[in-house]
Write an enzyme that holds these catalytic residues in place. Structure first.
Site, PDB file in Angstrom:
ATOM      1  N   MET A   1     -37.161  27.240 -24.134  1.00 33.62           N
ATOM      2  CA  MET A   1     -38.454  27.236 -23.477  1.00 33.62           C
ATOM      3  C   MET A   1     -38.618  28.461 -22.589  1.00 33.62           C
ATOM      4  O   MET A   1     -37.650  28.963 -22.029  1.00 33.62           O
ATOM      5  CB  MET A   1     -38.621  25.956 -22.634  1.00 33.62           C
ATOM      6  CG  MET A   1     -38.719  24.686 -23.460  1.00 33.62           C
ATOM      7  SD  MET A   1     -40.211  24.677 -24.489  1.00 33.62           S
ATOM      8  CE  MET A   1     -40.030  23.096 -25.297  1.00 33.62           C
ATOM      9  N   CYS A   2     -39.832  28.940 -22.460  1.00 33.54           N
ATOM     10  CA  CYS A   2     -40.143  30.132 -21.672  1.00 33.54           C
ATOM     11  C   CYS A   2     -40.472  29.741 -20.234  1.00 33.54           C
ATOM     12  O   CYS A   2     -40.572  28.567 -19.891  1.00 33.54           O
ATOM     13  CB  CYS A   2     -41.336  30.854 -22.299  1.00 33.54           C
ATOM     14  SG  CYS A   2     -41.149  31.200 -24.064  1.00 33.54           S
ATOM     15  N   ARG A   3     -40.655  30.752 -19.404  1.00 36.74           N
ATOM     16  CA  ARG A   3     -41.107  30.582 -18.021  1.00 36.74           C
ATOM     17  C   ARG A   3     -42.269  31.538 -17.797  1.00 36.74           C
ATOM     18  O   ARG A   3     -42.268  32.664 -18.307  1.00 36.74           O
ATOM     19  CB  ARG A   3     -40.010  30.891 -17.019  1.00 36.74           C
ATOM     20  CG  ARG A   3     -38.725  30.069 -17.152  1.00 36.74           C
ATOM     21  CD  ARG A   3     -38.864  28.635 -16.601  1.00 36.74           C
ATOM     22  NE  ARG A   3     -39.432  27.739 -17.599  1.00 36.74           N
ATOM     23  CZ  ARG A   3     -39.661  26.437 -17.363  1.00 36.74           C
ATOM     24  NH1 ARG A   3     -39.409  25.916 -16.169  1.00 36.74           N
ATOM     25  NH2 ARG A   3     -40.162  25.683 -18.317  1.00 36.74           N
ATOM     26  N   ASN A 112     -45.844  28.209 -23.148  1.00 37.13           N
ATOM     27  CA  ASN A 112     -44.496  27.661 -23.126  1.00 37.13           C
ATOM     28  C   ASN A 112     -44.538  26.356 -23.900  1.00 37.13           C
ATOM     29  O   ASN A 112     -45.285  25.445 -23.533  1.00 37.13           O
ATOM     30  CB  ASN A 112     -44.042  27.420 -21.676  1.00 37.13           C
ATOM     31  CG  ASN A 112     -42.674  26.777 -21.596  1.00 37.13           C
ATOM     32  OD1 ASN A 112     -41.877  26.855 -22.521  1.00 37.13           O
ATOM     33  ND2 ASN A 112     -42.393  26.126 -20.481  1.00 37.13           N
TER      34      ASN A 112
END
Length: 281
Positions: A1-3, A112
């Site tokens: 997962m991204c931020r 995300n």
């Protein structure tokens, strides 16, 4: 997962989100605390609005913590509205075209989350795009394709309705193709005037989203996880949309549209906190 992190308000230096806080976006790129993976080193990007309608943008495939240009740019650029993203790839190669934010005209978008079984849905999703938007697709991610579909479904006319229709279309497509129906979507997007965010998941396990006042005169920051230990951060509930505009913050209930937008909107008022701390009840 991204931020990711986004801001709208009185002009701030990008470093106020990207590099300066104790748990800045660069810190989150190698030490995220509220994600499945602590490292988000598959590239980064920033998009900011200045004197022109379309946003400026800088992206690269380097990890955010190792790019000296990012730190220099963040220290020098002030903007009233900007988006920043660090990537942990769930699909699509590590290449610049796959780094967020994505830009088309005056719009920018970052995401995300994921679409379950995307490779089996991808061609049918792409076939929904008009030629101009199909030609605008330069990367291979589900995130960019969701953005282009939202443009196809009327992002200029009804931003939240277009996103609701996009997510509903993906869920219906997966069900029609007898594939797992899974959309996890926490995204921020802007037309250079208002900042929008959506937190939604078909399995009620959406990636996190927080909001807090920042800067003077009603500025607000939206983030994947808090930038510091200040208790001003409020978690945005799953199934919500946020609009940060001239009058402050508007939080609404949000759901994927069951029918095309224009017939029955999938967003409804939830609470309002114009010019004050965010209130969710």
């Amino acid at each position: 997962m991204c931020r990711w992190a986004a801001y709208r308000g009185e002009p701030l230096y990008l470093e106020e989100l990207v590099t300066s806080p104790a748990h800045s976006l660069i810190e989150q790129s190698h030490c995220a605390t509220r994600a499945k993976t602590a490292t988000n080193g598959d590239g980064f990007g920033i998009a900011w609005y200045g004197d022109r309608p379309e946003p400026g943008r800088y992206r690269d495939i380097l990890p955010a913590w190792s790019d000296c240009n990012l730190k220099s740019i963040a220290r020098q650029i002030r903007s009233r509205l900007f988006l920043a993203h660090v990537r942990a790839a769930t699909g699509g190669g590590t290449r610049r075209d796959n780094c967020h934010p994505f830009v088309h005209g005056r719009w920018c978008f970052m995401h995300n989350g994921q679409i379950g079984d995307f490779e089996h849905l991808r061609r049918s999703m792409e076939n929904m795009l008009e030629d101009e938007l199909y030609a605008a697709r330069t990367g291979t991610t589900d995130s960019e394709l969701l953005f282009l579909l939202a443009l196809q479904f009327g992002l200029d006319r009804d931003p939240l309705g277009a996103v609701a229709e996009t997510l509903g279309f993906v869920e219906r497509l997966a069900a029609h193709m007898a594939r797992p129906v899974l959309v996890r979507f926490t995204a921020a997007f802007s037309n250079g005037e208002d900042l929008y965010a959506v937190r939604y998941a078909s399995d009620r396990k959406a990636p996190t989203l927080y909001a807090a006042p920042m800067g003077a005169d009603g500025g607000y920051c939206l983030v994947s996880e808090p930038l510091n230990d200040d208790n001003a951060w409020a978690e945005i509930p799953d199934g919500s949309a946020v609009i940060v505009g001239e009058n402050g913050v508007d939080v609404r209930l949000f759901g994927a549209a069951d029918i095309p937008s224009g017939e029955s909107p999938a967003v409804a008022p939830f609470s309002r906190a114009a010019g004050s701390d965010l209130q969710l009840t």
